[in-house]
Design a protein around this motif. Structure first.
Motif, PDB file in Angstrom:
ATOM      1  N   UNK A  73      31.279  59.949  50.448  1.00 13.31           N
ATOM      2  CA  UNK A  73      31.097  59.375  51.776  1.00 13.31           C
ATOM      3  C   UNK A  73      32.291  59.708  52.670  1.00 13.31           C
ATOM      4  N   UNK A  74      33.490  59.583  52.093  1.00 20.16           N
ATOM      5  CA  UNK A  74      34.707  59.888  52.862  1.00 20.16           C
ATOM      6  C   UNK A  74      34.804  61.374  53.157  1.00 20.16           C
ATOM      7  N   UNK A  75      34.427  62.199  52.171  1.00 19.51           N
ATOM      8  CA  UNK A  75      34.451  63.644  52.362  1.00 19.51           C
ATOM      9  C   UNK A  75      33.508  64.066  53.488  1.00 19.51           C
ATOM     10  N   UNK A  76      32.325  63.473  53.508  1.00 23.59           N
ATOM     11  CA  UNK A  76      31.342  63.829  54.539  1.00 23.59           C
ATOM     12  C   UNK A  76      31.871  63.486  55.933  1.00 23.59           C
ATOM     13  N   UNK A 118      35.069  63.166  56.895  1.00 24.89           N
ATOM     14  CA  UNK A 118      36.166  64.075  57.231  1.00 24.89           C
ATOM     15  C   UNK A 118      35.644  65.469  57.581  1.00 24.89           C
ATOM     16  N   UNK A 119      34.659  65.935  56.815  1.00 21.86           N
ATOM     17  CA  UNK A 119      34.090  67.270  57.027  1.00 21.86           C
ATOM     18  C   UNK A 119      33.459  67.371  58.419  1.00 21.86           C
ATOM     19  N   UNK A 120      32.636  66.389  58.746  1.00 18.76           N
ATOM     20  CA  UNK A 120      31.932  66.440  60.031  1.00 18.76           C
ATOM     21  C   UNK A 120      32.880  66.250  61.208  1.00 18.76           C
ATOM     22  N   UNK A 121      33.906  65.426  61.023  1.00 17.91           N
ATOM     23  CA  UNK A 121      34.903  65.245  62.096  1.00 17.91           C
ATOM     24  C   UNK A 121      35.705  66.526  62.299  1.00 17.91           C
ATOM     25  N   UNK A 122      36.116  67.155  61.177  1.00 15.75           N
ATOM     26  CA  UNK A 122      36.898  68.398  61.270  1.00 15.75           C
ATOM     27  C   UNK A 122      36.073  69.515  61.894  1.00 15.75           C
ATOM     28  N   UNK A 123      34.802  69.621  61.485  1.00 12.55           N
ATOM     29  CA  UNK A 123      33.917  70.654  62.034  1.00 12.55           C
ATOM     30  C   UNK A 123      33.737  70.474  63.535  1.00 12.55           C
ATOM     31  N   UNK A 124      33.552  69.221  63.978  1.00 17.39           N
ATOM     32  CA  UNK A 124      33.375  68.935  65.408  1.00 17.39           C
ATOM     33  C   UNK A 124      34.626  69.292  66.199  1.00 17.39           C
ATOM     34  N   UNK A 129      40.974  68.615  57.748  1.00 14.63           N
ATOM     35  CA  UNK A 129      40.671  69.524  56.628  1.00 14.63           C
ATOM     36  C   UNK A 129      41.651  69.296  55.480  1.00 14.63           C
ATOM     37  N   UNK A 130      42.914  69.043  55.817  1.00 14.77           N
ATOM     38  CA  UNK A 130      43.931  68.804  54.776  1.00 14.77           C
ATOM     39  C   UNK A 130      43.578  67.556  53.966  1.00 14.77           C
ATOM     40  N   UNK A 131      43.130  66.504  54.658  1.00 19.40           N
ATOM     41  CA  UNK A 131      42.728  65.274  53.976  1.00 19.40           C
ATOM     42  C   UNK A 131      41.484  65.513  53.129  1.00 19.40           C
ATOM     43  N   UNK A 132      40.563  66.302  53.677  1.00 14.24           N
ATOM     44  CA  UNK A 132      39.330  66.655  52.949  1.00 14.24           C
ATOM     45  C   UNK A 132      39.669  67.416  51.663  1.00 14.24           C
ATOM     46  N   UNK A 177      39.055  66.665  47.511  1.00 10.86           N
ATOM     47  CA  UNK A 177      38.258  67.609  46.716  1.00 10.86           C
ATOM     48  C   UNK A 177      39.087  68.227  45.589  1.00 10.86           C
ATOM     49  N   UNK A 178      40.348  68.544  45.889  1.00 13.28           N
ATOM     50  CA  UNK A 178      41.225  69.174  44.885  1.00 13.28           C
ATOM     51  C   UNK A 178      41.461  68.268  43.671  1.00 13.28           C
TER      52      UNK A 178
END
Length: 362
Positions: A301-304, A306-312, A326-329, A333-334
């Motif tokens: 949920x958190x990844x999604x 961050x991903x959508x915010x970074x993409x926007x 992206x760094x937080x994302x 993931x890492x």
């Protein structure tokens, strides 16, 4: 990580006789040491799973237990490996022993498979001694000293090396079977460059030989592309379910240029750059499908988000803020990555056939 289908030509010839210091898995060359968890695996064990990737000295397997394994095949002869007919996606069963790092999988027995058949027993003994010294230095990360020994080994090998003729080299590619005709003028130039490359290799002039190899590829690459057509930019977007209309008209030419250059040059840095640039246009679920590990619901949920915010932010051109997202994302993931368990195979069962290592067969 973005899925980028990239070609990686391995031309086994006088121009690439494999004399560079061995670096397992190239881009992922950091030594993979076993964790306490992995050490709980029995020394001799059986792994069942699916082949995910095949390289020069081993295979990646996704185990039925959902864990990742890298299997060293160095104890098997070339003839045995050829009979196995290894293909990605195949089911396979492996028995073998746990090892601590990739260097333990690249033994002298594996190394000598690629040596000229004309090598004498005396030279073979010298090479084994030097090889062991080089391995020790590499494990100690003394790469400059290891490279000096590698150069000594080159000299011994080159003295015995009898390269194949240009005609034999070309025949291996079976161009004629695919109705691909090399132009006479190109063939003439290729032969001249090939033979010059042999002379440079024989003289131990590595840098000049690499430049020569680059000149060879400039002419040879279009024929390789005809033999193995690369994935086009448009095909890639379709594979990643990216609608080309979602990409701004001003960004499209640059993206296509970087992708085409990365394919043409087989350049990992350009592939990474392209992956970062295309990521904002890839759906989150499609992006996540590139990873085969389970992610906790809360993290997903958190990844999604961050991903959508970074993409926007990327689409707005606010790279400073998007980089933070992206760094937080990537940090979340890492945390799911684990190095593969390394196995030195002694028995392989595939397609109903059982293969034992040579020393076992004896």
């Amino acid at each position: 990580m973005i899925k980028v289908t990239k070609k990686s030509w391995v031309i086994v010839s006088a121009l690439t006789i494999g004399m560079a210091v061995f670096t397992p898995h190239q881009a992922e060359a950091t030594t993979a040491t076993t964790t306490a968890n992995e050490m709980s695996v029995q020394a001799e064990q059986q792994i069942k799973g699916t082949i995910e990737y095949i390289d020069a000295v081993g295979i990646d397997i996704k185990g039925q237990d959902s864990k990742a394994y890298y299997i060293g095949m160095h104890k098997f002869s070339d003839e045995q490996i050829e009979k196995m007919n290894l293909v990605e996606g195949q089911e396979i069963s492996v028995e073998g022993s746990l090892v601590e790092d990739y260097y333990d999988l690249y033994t002298f027995d594996a190394y000598k498979k690629g040596l000229p058949k004309e090598i004498t027993k005396e030279d073979l003994a010298k090479l084994e001694k030097l090889f062991n010294q080089m391995e020790k230095l590499q494990k100690e990360e003394k790469y400059d000293e290891a490279n000096k020994i590698d150069l000594e080994m080159d000299k011994i090998i080159l003295a015995s090396w009898v390269p194949v003729s240009f005609e034999e080299f070309i025949k291996e590619y079976e161009f004629s079977e695919k109705n691909i005709v090399i132009k006479e003028n190109d063939k003439k130039q290729l032969k001249a460059i090939y033979e010059q490359g042999i002379q440079l290799e024989k003289a131990g002039k590595r840098e000049a030989a690499q430049e020569n190899y680059g000149e060879f590829l400039k002419i040879f690459q279009p024929y390789l592309d005809a033999l193995y057509p690369p994935v086009t930019f448009e095909e890639y977007l379709s594979d990643m379910k990216v609608d080309i209309l979602d990409i701004p008209a001003e960004a499209l030419p640059k993206l296509k240029t970087i992708y085409d250059d990365a394919q043409k040059e087989d350049n990992d840095i350009l592939f990474v750059t392209f992956g970062e640039m295309i990521r904002p246009y890839v759906n989150f679920e499609d992006y996540l499908s590139d990873f085969d590990f389970e992610i906790k619901a809360t993290d997903k949920k958190q990844l999604k988000q961050l991903y959508e915010e970074a993409a926007a932010l990327d689409k707005k051109g606010d790279s400073e803020k998007s980089n933070e997202k992206w760094a937080a994302f990537d940090k979340i993931l890492d945390s799911y990555y684990e190095p593969p368990t390394l196995i030195s195979a002694s028995k392989v069962t595939i397609n109903g056939n059982v293969y034992l290592t040579q020393h076992i067969n004896k």
